[in-house]
Design a protein around this motif. Structure first.
Motif, PDB file in Angstrom:
ATOM      1  N   LEU A 109       0.859  -1.271   0.021  1.00  0.00           N
ATOM      2  CA  LEU A 109      -0.240   0.026  -0.079  1.00  0.00           C
ATOM      3  C   LEU A 109       0.965   1.206   0.224  1.00  0.00           C
ATOM      4  N   LEU A 110       1.886   1.465   0.771  1.00  0.00           N
ATOM      5  CA  LEU A 110       2.652   2.599   0.899  1.00  0.00           C
ATOM      6  C   LEU A 110       3.558   2.811  -0.308  1.00  0.00           C
ATOM      7  N   ALA A 111       4.043   1.626  -0.813  1.00  0.00           N
ATOM      8  CA  ALA A 111       4.743   1.680  -2.288  1.00  0.00           C
ATOM      9  C   ALA A 111       3.837   2.393  -3.234  1.00  0.00           C
ATOM     10  N   ALA A 112       2.594   2.103  -3.355  1.00  0.00           N
ATOM     11  CA  ALA A 112       1.511   2.487  -4.388  1.00  0.00           C
ATOM     12  C   ALA A 112       1.232   3.779  -4.046  1.00  0.00           C
ATOM     13  N   LEU A 113       1.438   4.364  -2.866  1.00  0.00           N
ATOM     14  CA  LEU A 113       0.947   5.644  -2.622  1.00  0.00           C
ATOM     15  C   LEU A 113       2.023   6.579  -2.991  1.00  0.00           C
ATOM     16  N   ALA A 114       2.996   6.142  -2.318  1.00  0.00           N
ATOM     17  CA  ALA A 114       4.489   6.958  -2.868  1.00  0.00           C
ATOM     18  C   ALA A 114       4.594   7.124  -4.247  1.00  0.00           C
ATOM     19  N   GLY A 115       4.080   6.341  -5.103  1.00  0.00           N
ATOM     20  CA  GLY A 115       4.356   6.145  -6.565  1.00  0.00           C
ATOM     21  C   GLY A 115       3.465   7.188  -7.225  1.00  0.00           C
ATOM     22  N   LEU A 116       2.310   7.660  -6.496  1.00  0.00           N
ATOM     23  CA  LEU A 116       1.299   8.559  -7.063  1.00  0.00           C
ATOM     24  C   LEU A 116       2.022  10.018  -7.464  1.00  0.00           C
ATOM     25  N   ASP A 117       1.401  10.548  -8.536  1.00  0.00           N
ATOM     26  CA  ASP A 117       1.879  11.971  -8.940  1.00  0.00           C
ATOM     27  C   ASP A 117       1.478  12.905  -7.949  1.00  0.00           C
ATOM     28  N   ARG A 118       0.415  12.556  -7.227  1.00  0.00           N
ATOM     29  CA  ARG A 118      -0.164  13.543  -6.389  1.00  0.00           C
ATOM     30  C   ARG A 118      -0.334  12.861  -4.718  1.00  0.00           C
ATOM     31  N   ARG A 119       0.380  12.909  -3.997  1.00  0.00           N
ATOM     32  CA  ARG A 119       0.298  12.096  -2.777  1.00  0.00           C
ATOM     33  C   ARG A 119      -0.744  12.355  -1.819  1.00  0.00           C
ATOM     34  N   PRO A 120      -1.183  11.749  -1.032  1.00  0.00           N
ATOM     35  CA  PRO A 120      -2.193  12.092  -0.103  1.00  0.00           C
ATOM     36  C   PRO A 120      -1.941  13.074   1.023  1.00  0.00           C
ATOM     37  N   SER A 121      -2.863  13.774   1.601  1.00  0.00           N
ATOM     38  CA  SER A 121      -2.378  14.709   2.575  1.00  0.00           C
ATOM     39  C   SER A 121      -2.241  13.957   4.113  1.00  0.00           C
ATOM     40  N   ALA A 122      -2.766  12.627   4.113  1.00  0.00           N
ATOM     41  CA  ALA A 122      -2.823  11.869   5.152  1.00  0.00           C
ATOM     42  C   ALA A 122      -2.843  10.518   4.889  1.00  0.00           C
ATOM     43  N   VAL A 123      -2.050   9.597   5.736  1.00  0.00           N
ATOM     44  CA  VAL A 123      -2.352   8.289   5.626  1.00  0.00           C
ATOM     45  C   VAL A 123      -2.238   7.420   6.998  1.00  0.00           C
ATOM     46  N   LEU A 124      -3.416   7.145   7.438  1.00  0.00           N
ATOM     47  CA  LEU A 124      -3.409   6.809   8.687  1.00  0.00           C
ATOM     48  C   LEU A 124      -3.487   5.305   8.646  1.00  0.00           C
ATOM     49  N   LEU A 125      -2.530   4.467   9.527  1.00  0.00           N
ATOM     50  CA  LEU A 125      -2.219   3.097   9.484  1.00  0.00           C
ATOM     51  C   LEU A 125      -2.869   2.713  11.035  1.00  0.00           C
ATOM     52  N   ALA A 126      -3.733   1.717  10.741  1.00  0.00           N
ATOM     53  CA  ALA A 126      -4.477   1.205  11.944  1.00  0.00           C
ATOM     54  C   ALA A 126      -3.482   0.054  12.657  1.00  0.00           C
ATOM     55  N   SER A 127      -2.683   0.433  13.609  1.00  0.00           N
ATOM     56  CA  SER A 127      -1.749  -0.467  14.373  1.00  0.00           C
ATOM     57  C   SER A 127      -2.604  -1.427  15.488  1.00  0.00           C
ATOM     58  N   SER A 128      -2.112  -1.264  16.630  1.00  0.00           N
ATOM     59  CA  SER A 128      -2.634  -2.059  17.875  1.00  0.00           C
ATOM     60  C   SER A 128      -2.068  -1.524  19.017  1.00  0.00           C
ATOM     61  N   ALA A 129      -2.790  -1.676  20.390  1.00  0.00           N
ATOM     62  CA  ALA A 129      -2.059  -1.487  21.521  1.00  0.00           C
ATOM     63  C   ALA A 129      -1.709  -2.725  22.136  1.00  0.00           C
ATOM     64  N   ASN A 130      -2.008  -3.960  21.287  1.00  0.00           N
ATOM     65  CA  ASN A 130      -1.344  -4.963  21.563  1.00  0.00           C
ATOM     66  C   ASN A 130       0.285  -5.161  21.487  1.00  0.00           C
ATOM     67  N   ILE A 131       0.718  -4.475  20.841  1.00  0.00           N
ATOM     68  CA  ILE A 131       2.128  -4.144  20.735  1.00  0.00           C
ATOM     69  C   ILE A 131       2.715  -3.971  21.986  1.00  0.00           C
TER      70      ILE A 131
END
Length: 321
Positions: A109-131
């Motif tokens: 996903l991140l590689a695909a977004l980084a390859g866009l001509d116009r990148r998004p203004s925010a990329v939220l990744l859902a991790s977990s408090a399990n970490i």
């Protein structure tokens, strides 16, 4: 920037795992905020009947297919991204799939977004408090050292580290939600399982350790926090998303007994006592509060009542075993 039906400019959001439990509520939040919502679904998934998705654009994409992910990102041209798709069940998912989807899928996903001509203004990744694992820190904030105690938690922490490789190219925000629940969550998870038994007036239930405590949130509160983080876009930061109140399983059972009007017979089954069980998880959201302001916290008994009422009203409701 896309155009809405009325001709006004509208922002476009891209949500992975859109038709999952959290995705449904995220779609509603984003649409209410004026976003045109696009999202991924697993290939072969039948079209959802839920009206929440009536105005969404669904893209069948396997996260592990890097080419398909690039094509989807190019089609969506998102202003904001919320990455929810994951293998998320600690006990039931195959570890190799958990690692592949949660790490490699996120990287694709991140590689695909980084390859866009116009990148998004925010990329939220859902991790977990399990970490945080079996931390003895009491109330956990984002400075607590990770100590993951199961494959799911290890995969999510690894995802966070993988995301750092893209931090110079994408405005990545990491959310670490503690446990949360609501209408529509699979009864493979504990609270929906409990609700299903009470909603159907089941006389008994088999459970594991009743003294395990969890910081439970309502899914509607969690998606409200995600939207606030997308709007604020504090790139490079990590935030706990939690209620700041931990409840033991005994307390949850007492709430459900009051809601349902009877006391269920509980049997302790050693098969349900997990190895590497995280004994207590309670979070601090001071950092989140500083970033986006105060957010609502739905009392757990209100969430449980919402779930019981919905399950009792469901036409397919049947007795739980």
């Amino acid at each position: 920037m896309t155009r809405s039906e009325a001709g006004r400019p509208s922002r476009r959001a891209f949500v992975t795992g859109l038709t999952g439990f959290t995705g449904r509520y995220m779609a509603e939040r984003l649409q209410a905020a004026g976003y045109d919502v696009w999202g991924t679904v697993a290939p072969g998934t039948p079209p959802p009947a839920d009206p929440a998705f009536a105005h969404c654009t669904l893209l069948p994409v396997d996260l592990l297919d890097a080419d398909a992910m690039r094509a989807a990102a190019a089609d969506a041209r998102p202003d904001a991204v919320v990455h929810l798709a994951a293998r998320a069940h600690v006990a039931q998912d195959e570890p190799s799939q958990t690692y592949a989807v949660n790490i490699v899928g996120t990287r694709n996903l991140l590689a695909a977004l980084a390859g866009l001509d116009r990148r998004p203004s925010a990329v939220l990744l859902a991790s977990s408090a399990n970490i945080y694992g079996n931390s003895t820190a009491g109330v956990l904030d984002e400075t607590v050292a990770p100590a993951p105690a199961n494959d799911y938690a290890v995969s999510k922490l690894a995802m966070e580290y993988a995301a750092k490789l893209w931090s110079d190219r994408l405005p990545i925000v990491i959310a670490r939600p503690f446990n949360y629940t609501g209408v529509g969550q699979s009864d493979a998870y504990l609270l929906p399982k409990l609700v299903a038994h009470y909603a159907s007036n089941a006389p008994r239930i088999s459970l594991g350790n009743l003294d395990v405590s969890r910081d439970f949130s309502d899914v509607r509160d969690v998606t409200a926090a995600y939207l606030k983080l997308v709007e604020a876009a504090p790139a490079g930061e990590t935030f706990n998303v939690c209620s700041e109140r931990a409840y033991s399983l005994k307390e949850v059972l007492a709430m459900l007994s009051r809601i349902a009007g009877y006391v269920i017979d509980v049997t302790i089954d050693p098969r349900f006592v997990r190895h590497n069980e995280v004994k207590s998880l309670s979070g601090s959201r001071d950092k989140l509060r500083r970033a986006v302001g105060e957010l609502p916290v739905t009392p757990l008994d209100e969430t449980l009542r919402w779930m019981v009422d919905a399950m009792r009203a469901a036409p397919s409701a049947h007795a739980a075993g």
